[in-house]
Write a protein that holds these residues in place. Structure first.
Motif, PDB file in Angstrom:
ATOM      1  N   ILE A   1     -20.374 -25.710  19.671  1.00  0.00           N
ATOM      2  CA  ILE A   1     -19.203 -25.819  18.913  1.00  0.00           C
ATOM      3  C   ILE A   1     -18.119 -25.121  19.845  1.00  0.00           C
ATOM      4  O   ILE A   1     -18.541 -24.249  19.015  1.00  0.00           O
ATOM      5  CB  ILE A   1     -19.278 -27.464  17.809  1.00  0.00           C
ATOM      6  N   ILE A   2     -17.175 -25.495  19.811  1.00  0.00           N
ATOM      7  CA  ILE A   2     -15.751 -24.171  19.857  1.00  0.00           C
ATOM      8  C   ILE A   2     -15.010 -25.009  18.597  1.00  0.00           C
ATOM      9  O   ILE A   2     -14.725 -26.011  18.474  1.00  0.00           O
ATOM     10  CB  ILE A   2     -15.059 -24.207  21.185  1.00  0.00           C
ATOM     11  N   VAL A   3     -14.297 -24.233  18.181  1.00  0.00           N
ATOM     12  CA  VAL A   3     -13.278 -24.482  16.869  1.00  0.00           C
ATOM     13  C   VAL A   3     -12.526 -23.931  17.432  1.00  0.00           C
ATOM     14  O   VAL A   3     -12.190 -22.133  18.224  1.00  0.00           O
ATOM     15  CB  VAL A   3     -13.707 -23.376  15.411  1.00  0.00           C
TER      16      VAL A   3
ATOM     17  N   LEU B   1     -20.716 -28.895  23.206  1.00  0.00           N
ATOM     18  CA  LEU B   1     -21.156 -30.419  22.304  1.00  0.00           C
ATOM     19  C   LEU B   1     -19.722 -30.606  22.169  1.00  0.00           C
ATOM     20  O   LEU B   1     -19.498 -31.721  21.617  1.00  0.00           O
ATOM     21  CB  LEU B   1     -21.768 -29.604  21.327  1.00  0.00           C
ATOM     22  N   GLY B   2     -18.431 -30.115  21.894  1.00  0.00           N
ATOM     23  CA  GLY B   2     -17.032 -30.821  21.986  1.00  0.00           C
ATOM     24  C   GLY B   2     -16.510 -29.960  20.812  1.00  0.00           C
ATOM     25  O   GLY B   2     -16.674 -28.225  20.656  1.00  0.00           O
ATOM     26  N   LEU B   3     -14.994 -29.858  20.427  1.00  0.00           N
ATOM     27  CA  LEU B   3     -13.860 -28.783  20.361  1.00  0.00           C
ATOM     28  C   LEU B   3     -13.429 -29.462  18.580  1.00  0.00           C
ATOM     29  O   LEU B   3     -13.053 -30.625  18.638  1.00  0.00           O
ATOM     30  CB  LEU B   3     -13.070 -29.762  20.817  1.00  0.00           C
ATOM     31  N   VAL B   4     -13.137 -28.938  18.264  1.00  0.00           N
ATOM     32  CA  VAL B   4     -12.748 -29.113  16.541  1.00  0.00           C
ATOM     33  C   VAL B   4     -11.801 -28.046  16.280  1.00  0.00           C
ATOM     34  O   VAL B   4     -11.527 -27.107  16.665  1.00  0.00           O
ATOM     35  CB  VAL B   4     -13.528 -28.713  15.221  1.00  0.00           C
ATOM     36  N   GLU B   5     -10.317 -29.314  15.954  1.00  0.00           N
ATOM     37  CA  GLU B   5      -9.147 -28.619  15.434  1.00  0.00           C
ATOM     38  C   GLU B   5      -9.317 -28.368  14.136  1.00  0.00           C
ATOM     39  O   GLU B   5      -9.543 -28.979  13.227  1.00  0.00           O
ATOM     40  CB  GLU B   5      -8.321 -28.985  16.524  1.00  0.00           C
TER      41      GLU B   5
ATOM     42  N   ILE C   1     -14.701 -31.836  27.920  1.00  0.00           N
ATOM     43  CA  ILE C   1     -15.023 -31.936  25.900  1.00  0.00           C
ATOM     44  C   ILE C   1     -15.120 -32.850  25.486  1.00  0.00           C
ATOM     45  O   ILE C   1     -13.762 -33.770  25.505  1.00  0.00           O
ATOM     46  CB  ILE C   1     -15.620 -29.982  25.906  1.00  0.00           C
ATOM     47  N   ALA C   2     -15.692 -32.435  24.710  1.00  0.00           N
ATOM     48  CA  ALA C   2     -15.721 -34.336  23.535  1.00  0.00           C
ATOM     49  C   ALA C   2     -15.191 -33.763  22.045  1.00  0.00           C
ATOM     50  O   ALA C   2     -15.033 -32.857  21.631  1.00  0.00           O
ATOM     51  CB  ALA C   2     -16.989 -35.120  23.114  1.00  0.00           C
ATOM     52  N   PRO C   3     -13.818 -34.273  22.489  1.00  0.00           N
ATOM     53  CA  PRO C   3     -12.813 -33.846  20.693  1.00  0.00           C
ATOM     54  C   PRO C   3     -13.556 -34.397  18.876  1.00  0.00           C
ATOM     55  O   PRO C   3     -14.375 -35.591  19.304  1.00  0.00           O
ATOM     56  CB  PRO C   3     -11.855 -35.243  20.783  1.00  0.00           C
TER      57      PRO C   3
END
Ligand code: ADP
Length: 274
Positions: free
Chosen positions: A170-172, A198-202, A233-235
């Motif tokens: 997961i990318i932050v 797996l997705g991106l966290v803002e 990628i998934a938000p």
């Protein structure tokens, strides 16, 4: 290979890109279903806070959760959970610390006599410690082990990606990093290592005025959706800048934080459990 699906674990073909060849093994007493790395393009974006919040959310959902603090030179997980006691072992395996919600935690800060002293180790030594956090710790049964990765795309991140059977990352990112596409480096590294994003966290996405409740986007309109689309990628989630989160982290009480909407995170976690 043209048919490569980037999942070396399930692939049977012998190939030079095989990402499983340097993997280390954990104890037979451990049964860890999924290992998820939490990464960021650079430091200070809230990667550790996000790792902690994801773990808390999963623990509150009834999952068995662990956190491996692989950010050896900037370990901040024990502080967020108020963990202070040093780790003990049985001569063979090390026992993780345990939070109020039962989250198992291993961090270099729980092993140092003086946690204020900097860890002045060279890359291979740090990499060795991280590997031992996997091979020599009694994690027992876990649904999810979250790995708080060192920031950036350096030596230790590489060791973690090569040695641990990571199921995805997961990318932050902060809004600013999304603009500058620093996040792209993390995505490219995962791609090069054949690890699924797996997705991106803002994080620090907006601020809610305590007086009028108005949502203020300090860095301009969120780029989460557009950047996620661009990078395919998934938000997953947006976390506000919240002084209460900072206060609870400082007080070692992150488990008391009122969690934001994590529906998409849970959907993703459920889908990889299958
Ligand atoms: P990183 O792991 O990326 O270096 P941290 O998670 O340690 O970053 O966060 C850096 C600091 O910012 C910590 O003091 C943390 O409590 C604070 N922080 C992180 N995210 C938020 C947020 N959304 N709102 C308020 N403070 C935050």
């Amino acid at each position: 290979m043209s048919t490569c699906n980037h999942d070396c674990k399930s692939c049977k073909s012998k190939c030079e890109n095989d990402s499983t060849k340097f993997l280390v093994k954990t104890s037979e007493q451990n049964h860890i279903k999924k290992i998820i790395g939490v990464v960021s393009g650079k430091g200070g974006v809230g990667k550790s806070a996000t790792t902690s919040l994801l773990a808390v959310a999963c623990a509150k959902m009834g999952y068995k959760v662990g956190i491996m603090d692989a950010d050896i030179t900037g370990p901040s997980i024990p502080q967020a959970f108020g963990l202070k006691d040093g780790l003990v072992g049985d001569g063979d395996l090390m026992y993780p610390g345990e939070t109020s919600l039962g989250i198992k935690v291993v961090s270099i800060n729980l092993l140092l006599e003086d946690p204020t002293k900097p860890v002045v180790w060279r890359g291979p030594v740090i990499g060795g410690a991280v590997k031992q956090f996997y091979t020599d710790v009694l994690w027992e049964d876990l649904d999810f082990l979250f790995v708080d990765m060192p920031p950036g795309t350096g030596d230790v991140a590489l060791t973690v990606f090569q040695s641990l059977p990571i199921d995805g990352v997961i990318i932050v990112s902060t809004p600013q990093d999304l603009v500058e596409m620093i996040v792209k480096k993390a995505v490219n590294m995962a791609d090069m290592m054949h690890i699924k994003v797996l997705g991106l966290v803002e994080n620090m996405s907006y601020f809610t005025c305590p007086d009028c409740g108005k949502k203020i986007e300090l860095f301009g309109p969120s780029k989460l959706e557009s950047v996620a689309k661009e990078l395919n990628i998934a938000p997953l989630a947006q976390f506000p800048i919240d002084p209460e989160l900072a206060r609870l982290v400082d007080a070692g009480e992150i488990e008391n934080y009122e969690l934001p909407d994590l529906t998409k995170v849970f959907d993703m976690l459920e889908s990889i459990q299958k």
